[in-house]
Motif scaffolding. Structure first.
Motif, PDB file in Angstrom:
ATOM      1  N   UNK A  95      77.895 -65.165   5.924  1.00  0.00           N
ATOM      2  CA  UNK A  95      78.324 -63.790   5.695  1.00  0.00           C
ATOM      3  C   UNK A  95      78.211 -63.508   4.203  1.00  0.00           C
ATOM      4  N   UNK A  96      77.633 -62.377   3.858  1.00  0.00           N
ATOM      5  CA  UNK A  96      77.450 -62.008   2.453  1.00  0.00           C
ATOM      6  C   UNK A  96      77.912 -60.577   2.260  1.00  0.00           C
ATOM      7  N   UNK A  97      78.717 -60.368   1.213  1.00  0.00           N
ATOM      8  CA  UNK A  97      79.163 -59.026   0.854  1.00  0.00           C
ATOM      9  C   UNK A  97      78.523 -58.661  -0.478  1.00  0.00           C
ATOM     10  N   UNK A  98      77.799 -57.558  -0.487  1.00  0.00           N
ATOM     11  CA  UNK A  98      77.151 -57.101  -1.711  1.00  0.00           C
ATOM     12  C   UNK A  98      78.199 -56.722  -2.755  1.00  0.00           C
ATOM     13  N   UNK A  99      77.941 -57.019  -4.030  1.00  0.00           N
ATOM     14  CA  UNK A  99      78.862 -56.556  -5.077  1.00  0.00           C
ATOM     15  C   UNK A  99      78.663 -55.059  -5.343  1.00  0.00           C
ATOM     16  N   UNK A 100      79.674 -54.443  -5.924  1.00  0.00           N
ATOM     17  CA  UNK A 100      79.635 -53.020  -6.302  1.00  0.00           C
ATOM     18  C   UNK A 100      79.391 -52.095  -5.131  1.00  0.00           C
ATOM     19  N   UNK A 101      79.865 -52.480  -3.949  1.00  0.00           N
ATOM     20  CA  UNK A 101      79.608 -51.701  -2.752  1.00  0.00           C
ATOM     21  C   UNK A 101      80.874 -50.963  -2.327  1.00  0.00           C
ATOM     22  N   UNK A 102      80.717 -49.700  -2.019  1.00  0.00           N
ATOM     23  CA  UNK A 102      81.790 -48.888  -1.457  1.00  0.00           C
ATOM     24  C   UNK A 102      81.671 -48.951   0.053  1.00  0.00           C
ATOM     25  N   UNK A 103      82.771 -49.180   0.741  1.00  0.00           N
ATOM     26  CA  UNK A 103      82.742 -49.295   2.205  1.00  0.00           C
ATOM     27  C   UNK A 103      82.789 -47.912   2.848  1.00  0.00           C
ATOM     28  N   UNK A 104      81.619 -47.342   3.059  1.00  0.00           N
ATOM     29  CA  UNK A 104      81.528 -46.051   3.756  1.00  0.00           C
ATOM     30  C   UNK A 104      81.638 -46.267   5.267  1.00  0.00           C
ATOM     31  N   UNK A 105      80.980 -47.300   5.766  1.00  0.00           N
ATOM     32  CA  UNK A 105      80.992 -47.628   7.189  1.00  0.00           C
ATOM     33  C   UNK A 105      81.862 -48.847   7.374  1.00  0.00           C
TER      34      UNK A 105
END
Length: 151
Positions: free
Chosen positions: A140-150
């Motif tokens: 599992x990878x979470x992108x940095x600087x990402x806003x959770x729109x979905x």
């Protein structure tokens, strides 16, 4: 336990966002199509699809903000110290007395915005590659600087 098919689909979702270099809005359309058709098959595919779309929407928002800041600065620097003379006979406008030294701050600011935009695009490219490698390994990878729109 994730199957090879799930890992490959998640990897392809990440890599499909690179289609932006060939098709306008390809970074949204292709990941969205793949994610919508496969999200019910696996939680891993669903997670990766959301991550890709949130990342692309976030970077689109960041780019839009940079453009909204840079364009008024460009207009301001061009029209700040310019006097227009019109030739009545040929109905043309001639720009007189444009002085670069009076607009150097604005020009440097616009160049800085352009460099930040290029930096964002380079970072976006490498983060997509990193995320696709992680997805191919089943991580599992979470992108940095990402806003959770979905969510």
């Amino acid at each position: 336990m994730k199957t090879t098919n799930e890992n490959n689909t998640a990897t392809f979702i990440h890599l499909s966002s690179l289609s932006q270099y060939f098709f306008p809005l390809g970074s949204f359309i292709f990941p969205l199509l793949i994610w919508n058709t496969k999200k019910h098959e696996s939680e891993f595919i669903d997670y990766n699809g959301k991550q890709v779309l949130n990342f692309q929407l976030s970077f689109f928002l960041y780019s839009l903000i940079l453009v909204m800041i840079a364009i008024p600065m460009i207009i301001f620097s061009v029209f700040n110290n310019i006097t227009f003379s019109s030739l009545i006979n040929e109905q043309e406008f001639i720009l007189n007395q444009f002085k670069y030294e009076n607009n150097m701050g604005s020009i440097i600011f616009v160049i800085l915005m352009l460099l930040i935009f290029i930096g964002l695009k380079v970072a976006e490219f490498f983060l997509i590659i990193l995320a696709s490698v992680k997805a191919s390994k089943g991580e599992y990878y979470k992108y940095p600087l990402t806003i959770s729109f979905i969510k």
